[in-house]
Design an enzyme around this catalytic site. Structure first.
Site, PDB file in Angstrom:
ATOM      1  N   HIS A  95      -2.942  11.622 -10.056  1.00 55.31           N
ATOM      2  CA  HIS A  95      -4.209  12.209 -10.526  1.00 55.31           C
ATOM      3  C   HIS A  95      -5.448  11.442 -10.051  1.00 55.31           C
ATOM      4  O   HIS A  95      -6.558  11.893 -10.235  1.00 55.31           O
ATOM      5  CB  HIS A  95      -4.204  12.399 -12.057  1.00 55.31           C
ATOM      6  CG  HIS A  95      -4.498  11.169 -12.847  1.00 55.31           C
ATOM      7  ND1 HIS A  95      -5.047  11.230 -14.111  1.00 55.31           N
ATOM      8  CD2 HIS A  95      -4.317   9.861 -12.577  1.00 55.31           C
ATOM      9  CE1 HIS A  95      -5.192  10.001 -14.576  1.00 55.31           C
ATOM     10  NE2 HIS A  95      -4.758   9.158 -13.666  1.00 55.31           N
ATOM     11  N   ASP A 123       0.871  -1.171   0.000  1.00 56.21           N
ATOM     12  CA  ASP A 123       0.000   0.000   0.000  1.00 56.21           C
ATOM     13  C   ASP A 123       0.915   1.230   0.000  1.00 56.21           C
ATOM     14  O   ASP A 123       1.687   1.422   0.940  1.00 56.21           O
ATOM     15  CB  ASP A 123      -0.865  -0.051   1.273  1.00 56.21           C
ATOM     16  CG  ASP A 123      -1.715   1.189   1.434  1.00 56.21           C
ATOM     17  OD1 ASP A 123      -1.694   2.060   0.542  1.00 56.21           O
ATOM     18  OD2 ASP A 123      -2.402   1.289   2.469  1.00 56.21           O
TER      19      ASP A 123
END
Ligand SMILES: C[S@@+](CC[C@H](N)C(=O)[O-])C[C@H]1O[C@@H](n2cnc3c(N)ncnc32)[C@H](O)[C@@H]1O
Length: 489
Positions: free
Chosen positions: A394, A375
């Site tokens: 983004h 992660d």
């Protein structure tokens, strides 16, 4: 550690006109058709939240407009930014938005027909039609395009782009059918007439003719006499290409994408999307739907391929490259293939890493690559000469993006002398058309606070995380590579 070559400090805005512009490519025509549908969803918000009516009363700041529309102001700003090139509303005196002549025309009685059309298009049963077009075509049913009378009524040349917006759903539907049927492959080597095509696909001749006509007007196909053939822009839809746009079209034709696009007005009201199955995020939704996840990763791989080729040529021989959120390893595979002395590390979500392993093993590159299920909000591995964040930032809000960048910076600190390559679309400061604008609507629909950013916004994020920009390079497909290193204290 390998010592990396020094680069001059240059920003996108310092680049000359040629190097400062993304190289135009044949994939752009297909990309434009896909992008315009997302712009259409911004027009839907513009109408459904009655932004037109509020701005017709008086020029308003984004916050004032958001209050009157009952919307989230950050999301509303992004809708206005997406519609800027269509010239419906403009920023006046630096802070207030006002309707332009075209916006005023839309607000008047004459514009009512257009507004009705936009709303009609978004009715659930109509919206759900387009993803079923390929099925309808192969069942020989007639698919009727929406009325073109409306477009002729627009008249003024300034409204040409608005008319593109109104055509966008039909144009995309035609593209989706062509991609599903594999028309680009079929017509690449052997031009065919409409009778041959209708027999082969069991389609209705009129339907297929108007669809091909739409795609001819976008430069994807051509017609000589009775024979239809694929043009170079259409060849980008061919299946066997590593950078095939077919996957992008099929992904955008998925019910999930389409449904999220239709929900955009609600997303703008709330400031965040709600997923159809109640998943907490798009990545959670993908994890729960492995078939869509596989299609998404295949689409990302094809989208990233031209960039991967470019990065492979840039990678320093003998270096270790860590791709953070690297999908199926498209970038690493190209780097390892082009640079036999490089090593790679891929950090990905546990639900993606197994498919990445298969993909890298299939190319015989697993030995030089370490795969890590993890992660990027928790930890990024140390030891990389180059870190990559390709189309990752983004997807996230500023807060989340800063957290990812901080984890990367910590890894760079533990290593010493590393650099970071961030790849994303950077939005222009002015109102010129840019594919990043429609991409931003896709991010808003799917990720809420995930967004495209201007160069200044992007650099501010990097600076907040203690990183400084060394250079920027425009890549294919309107993407920019920003290279950053740890900022001097
Ligand atoms: C838009 S894709 C970009 C993939 C790849 N970098 C490229 O350019 O093609 C973003 C990637 O981030 C991965 N991702 C999302 N959340 C993540 C997390 N918390 N940790 C690691 N990877 C994550 C996704 O699985 C996805 O592959």
């Amino acid at each position: 550690m390998t010592s990396l070559p020094p680069f001059p400090t240059r920003r996108v805005d310092d680049l000359g006109p040629k190097e400062g512009r993304s190289p135009a490519g044949p994939r752009d025509d297909v990309q434009r058709i896909i992008g315009t549908v997302w712009d259409f969803s911004a027009l839907l918000v513009f109408d459904e939240l009655n932004m037109i009516g509020h701005l017709a009363d008086e020029p308003l700041t984004v916050d004032e407009l958001a209050e009157r529309c009952g919307a989230h102001s950050g999301a509303l700003r992004r809708v206005l930014r997406t519609l800027e090139p269509y010239d419906l509303a403009r920023l006046r005196w630096g802070e207030r938005w006002a309707l332009t002549a075209i916006g005023t025309f839309l607000h008047d009685d004459t514009g009512e027909a257009i507004r009705r059309y936009v709303r009609k298009r978004a009715e659930p049963h109509r919206w759900q039609e387009v993803p079923t077009w390929p099925e309808q075509v192969t069942e020989g049913r007639r698919v009727t395009p929406s009325s073109r009378r409306l477009r002729r009524g627009l008249g003024a040349s300034a409204s040409i782009r608005l008319s593109d917006l109104l055509d966008s759903v039909d144009d995309f539907g035609a593209l989706f059918v062509a991609a599903q049927l594999g028309l680009a492959d079929r017509l690449a080597s052997t031009p065919m007439c409409i009778e041959e095509l209708t027999t082969e696909y069991g389609a209705d001749g009129k339907t297929l003719s108007w669809m091909l006509q739409r795609l001819i007007s976008h430069g994807l196909f051509t017609r000589k006499g009775d024979l239809y053939a694929t043009r170079p822009a259409g060849e980008t839809l061919q299946q066997d290409r590593a950078d095939s746009m077919r996957l992008a079209v099929l992904m955008n034709g998925q019910m999930l994408w389409w449904e999220m696009l239709r929900r955009l007005p609600d997303t703008v009201r709330l400031g965040a999307p709600t997923l159809p199955d109640g998943s907490s995020s798009t990545y959670a939704y993908l994890a729960a739907h492995p078939d869509i996840l596989a299609r998404f990763q295949a689409f990302m791989a094809a989208r990233t391929y031209p960039v991967a080729r470019w990065l492979a040529a840039e990678a320093a021989p003998g270096s270790t490259v860590v791709d953070v959120g690297g999908g199926h390893g498209t970038v690493l595979a190209e780097i390892l293939q082009a640079q036999p002395t490089c090593r790679g590390v891929l950090l990905e979500r546990p639900d993606v890493i197994l498919a990445a392993r298969d993909s890298l093993a299939g190319r015989g590159l697993l030995e030089r690559c370490t795969l890590m299920a993890g992660d990027f909000f928790a930890e990024v591995p140390a030891g990389g000469d180059t870190y990559i964040l390709g189309s990752v930032l983004h997807n996230w809000s500023d807060d989340h993006a800063r957290r990812i960048l901080k984890r990367v910076r910590e890894a760079m600190m533990r290593t010493g002398g590393s650099r970071l390559w961030c790849i994303d679309a950077l939005l222009p400061f002015n109102d010129e058309p840019h594919p990043g604008r429609s991409l931003d609507m896709r991010m808003l629909s799917l990720f809420g606070a995930g967004q495209e950013r201007t160069r200044r916004e992007y650099e501010a994020l990097l600076a907040d995380a203690g990183l400084t920009v060394r250079r920027q390079i425009r890549l294919p497909h309107a993407l920019t590579m920003t290279e950053a290193v740890i900022a001097a204290r």
